[in-house]
Design a protein around this motif. Structure first.
Motif, PDB file in Angstrom:
ATOM      1  N   GLY A 165       0.899  -1.198   0.032  1.00  0.00           N
ATOM      2  CA  GLY A 165       0.063  -0.128  -0.002  1.00  0.00           C
ATOM      3  C   GLY A 165       0.854   1.143   0.027  1.00  0.00           C
ATOM      4  O   GLY A 165       0.386   2.479   0.197  1.00  0.00           O
ATOM      5  N   GLY A 166       2.164   1.328  -0.191  1.00  0.00           N
ATOM      6  CA  GLY A 166       3.005   2.256  -0.167  1.00  0.00           C
ATOM      7  C   GLY A 166       2.929   3.109  -1.343  1.00  0.00           C
ATOM      8  O   GLY A 166       2.026   2.744  -2.334  1.00  0.00           O
ATOM      9  N   THR A 167       3.535   4.231  -1.522  1.00  0.00           N
ATOM     10  CA  THR A 167       3.772   5.047  -2.758  1.00  0.00           C
ATOM     11  C   THR A 167       4.883   4.428  -3.780  1.00  0.00           C
ATOM     12  O   THR A 167       6.199   4.214  -3.300  1.00  0.00           O
ATOM     13  N   GLY A 168       4.239   4.014  -4.875  1.00  0.00           N
ATOM     14  CA  GLY A 168       5.298   3.763  -5.771  1.00  0.00           C
ATOM     15  C   GLY A 168       5.792   4.969  -6.768  1.00  0.00           C
ATOM     16  O   GLY A 168       5.822   5.895  -6.192  1.00  0.00           O
ATOM     17  N   ALA A 169       5.970   4.515  -8.121  1.00  0.00           N
ATOM     18  CA  ALA A 169       6.526   5.540  -9.051  1.00  0.00           C
ATOM     19  C   ALA A 169       5.453   6.631  -9.423  1.00  0.00           C
ATOM     20  O   ALA A 169       4.244   6.232  -9.343  1.00  0.00           O
ATOM     21  N   CYS A 170       5.751   7.936  -9.472  1.00  0.00           N
ATOM     22  CA  CYS A 170       5.044   8.889  -9.404  1.00  0.00           C
ATOM     23  C   CYS A 170       5.018   9.729 -10.851  1.00  0.00           C
ATOM     24  O   CYS A 170       6.314   9.784 -11.497  1.00  0.00           O
ATOM     25  N   SER A 171       3.968  10.176 -11.479  1.00  0.00           N
ATOM     26  CA  SER A 171       4.182  11.013 -12.779  1.00  0.00           C
ATOM     27  C   SER A 171       4.513  12.337 -12.620  1.00  0.00           C
ATOM     28  O   SER A 171       4.755  12.835 -13.571  1.00  0.00           O
ATOM     29  N   TYR A 172       4.470  13.131 -11.483  1.00  0.00           N
ATOM     30  CA  TYR A 172       4.474  14.519 -11.360  1.00  0.00           C
ATOM     31  C   TYR A 172       5.148  14.594 -10.105  1.00  0.00           C
ATOM     32  O   TYR A 172       4.565  14.038  -8.964  1.00  0.00           O
ATOM     33  N   THR A 173       6.440  15.170  -9.935  1.00  0.00           N
ATOM     34  CA  THR A 173       7.181  15.479  -8.963  1.00  0.00           C
ATOM     35  C   THR A 173       7.518  16.988  -8.948  1.00  0.00           C
ATOM     36  O   THR A 173       8.185  17.375  -9.754  1.00  0.00           O
ATOM     37  N   ALA A 174       7.368  17.660  -7.800  1.00  0.00           N
ATOM     38  CA  ALA A 174       7.728  19.144  -7.650  1.00  0.00           C
ATOM     39  C   ALA A 174       8.935  19.062  -6.786  1.00  0.00           C
ATOM     40  O   ALA A 174       8.741  19.539  -5.465  1.00  0.00           O
TER      41      ALA A 174
END
Length: 518
Positions: free
Chosen positions: A81-90
């Motif tokens: 349930g963790g966060t994987g790869a993201c499409s938007y990173t600031a």
């Protein structure tokens, strides 16, 4: 994607609206301007320009709360349930590039307030803001699909902006060349992206990097082809030789503010995409893209400077065309640190970002002065700048400072520091031959930059300047100082002030541009 309490994955994502605020607000203002154009009377159309400038300023203001807080959104669910790869990173890299492109668009808008009166206002401001929104989205993109979409959102409105001068043959021809070259670049890039996806089974940059570390032997050739074709596509976007042929005619045929926009924001978009795919997605294939980019850097700076040198040999050479070839040469310098990243440990892209920031400020300043001269000299030949100091001392001094920054000479200390930083990146990476190419090209560039600079302080043709006497211009070039439009004055003063401040403390921009994508 989120995970519900019962452990079942949900397709509903929580969106970090603050993280995506800069490009989103720019796009919303673009739509507002387009709709407002239907209701604003013809004699009040300048209000649309004010609204566009306010929108860009507000978008830049949203960068402040993000500055020391890396945020990501549109993420896949990872294990447990963790966060994987993201499409938007600031992150810091994203915010620095967003500041560059939004600031460049804002200065372009200032130039456009008085330089685009003959163009349809609603369409112009909508297209400019739409392109700026795509440019602001691109540095935050962390998957190939978002990257390509952002690149096209930035590029497609630019085609229309170049050809917006209706009935102008040069403008139409420039737009067609720009369109055809960009479409070709996109097709090649998409082919490369499809090969990479076929090899890795993912579009997220960080996941691609992990899979490419251990590609099965039967897929190695396909992966290398995908990497190479993706680089070729971005080489078109960055105007790297031999894919630069569209630049001179496009800059000359486009409205002057749009030429300035393409030279800074368009270039920043291309280099940002190139950095993301090489350093983040393809680090394990540095043996493929490293030599290619090093060769392109040497070829690009040489072609740009030699062509500019040939331009300067004719009396009718155009100021915009010379800046176009200068832009090609500067693209070669910008490629050097990216190529160096393939040969040395550590992240070298901070040198490219620092150089891009310096180049954006001084090149937009130079275009602002060129726009000022174009008000009385529509042909905008370099010969028209002879004796500019006698007619407009402040503008002449500002242009001289910008040209010296581009040449890397004092008092343009920021230009000198940026070139030394790029030069050091090549030397530290063991690319001595590339450093030699850069040194030779810097010397070549001195000729046409200094020739233009000297022309500003010479007496007009056919006139002798008595000692202590003010030189008066011949022809219709004379224009009283109070006739200078306020937006142009602000653009010139702002870029000159930033350039002088950075020349006084060049370490600030180097520290500011110290980004790390790892």
């Amino acid at each position: 994607m989120t995970v519900a309490a019962d452990g079942v994955a949900s397709l509903v994502q929580s969106v970090d609206w603050l993280a995506i605020a800069p490009p989103t607000l720019t796009a919303v203002v673009a739509l507002v301007v387009l709709v407002a154009d239907l209701f604003v009377p013809e004699h009040r159309k300048q209000l649309l320009g004010g609204l566009a400038i306010a929108g860009l300023a507000a978008s830049m203001a949203f960068l402040l709360p993000l500055w020391n807080d890396d945020r990501s959104t549109f993420c896949l669910s990872g294990e447990n349930g963790g966060t994987g790869a993201c499409s938007y990173t600031a992150d810091h890299f994203t915010l620095v590039i967003q500041l560059l492109v939004l600031g460049g668009a804002l200065l372009t808008a200032l130039l456009s307030l008085t330089g685009t009166k003959d163009l349809p206002a609603g369409e112009f401001w909508f297209l400019l803001l739409s392109s700026a929104a795509g440019a602001a989205l691109l540095p935050a993109s962390r998957d190939l699909a978002t990257l390509v979409v952002a690149l096209e959102v930035a590029s497609l409105p630019a085609f229309a902006l170049v050809g917006l001068k209706r009935g102008d043959r040069l403008s139409s021809e420039a737009a067609l060349k720009f369109f055809l070259s960009s479409v070709t670049a996109t097709a090649v890039m998409l082919l490369g992206v499809s090969f990479v996806y076929a090899t890795t089974g993912t579009l997220h940059l960080t996941e691609i990097a992990g899979v490419l570390d251990d590609v099965p032997g039967q897929l190695a050739t396909l992966a290398r082809a995908g990497v190479a074709l993706t680089l070729v596509g971005f080489a078109f976007k960055t105007a790297a030789a031999p894919f630069h042929f569209w630049v001179p005619d496009t800059y000359v045929g486009a409205p002057l503010p749009i030429a300035a926009y393409l030279s800074v924001v368009g270039k920043a978009v291309g280099f940002t995409g190139l950095i993301l795919v090489t350093v983040v997605a393809f680090p394990s294939y540095a043996d493929v893209w490293g030599p290619v980019l090093a060769f392109l850097a040497a070829l690009t700076m040489t072609v740009g400077n030699v062509a500019a040198l040939r331009q300067s040999a004719t009396r009718a050479w155009s100021a915009v065309r010379l800046l176009a070839w200068s832009s090609v040469a500067q693209a070669g310098y910008l490629l050097v640190p990216i190529a160096s990243s393939a040969y040395a440990d550590g992240d070298r892209i901070g040198s490219t970002v620092a150089y891009a920031l310096m180049y954006a400020v001084v090149n937009l300043g130079a275009f602002a002065v060129v726009a000022l001269v174009a008000r009385t000299e529509p042909e905008n030949r370099i010969a028209d700048y002879r004796g500019l100091y006698a007619r407009r001392p402040a503008a002449a001094v500002a242009l001289a400072f910008f040209l010296l920054c581009l040449a890397g000479l004092p008092p343009g200390i920021i230009g000198l520091f940026a070139k030394v930083t790029v030069f050091s990146a090549a030397v530290d990476a063991g690319l001595g031959w590339l450093a030699v190419f850069m040194a030779v090209n810097v010397v070549i560039a001195l000729y046409y930059y200094l020739r233009w600079t000297a022309l500003l302080f010479r007496a007009p043709e056919g006139e002798e300047a008595p000692a202590g006497a003010a030189v008066r211009p011949a022809g219709n070039g004379e224009l009283s100082a109070h006739a200078t439009p306020v937006p142009l004055t602000v653009a010139i003063a702002l870029t000159a002030a930033i350039g002088v401040a950075l020349s006084g403390a060049p370490q600030l921009v180097l520290r500011f541009a110290d980004v790390n994508l790892f």
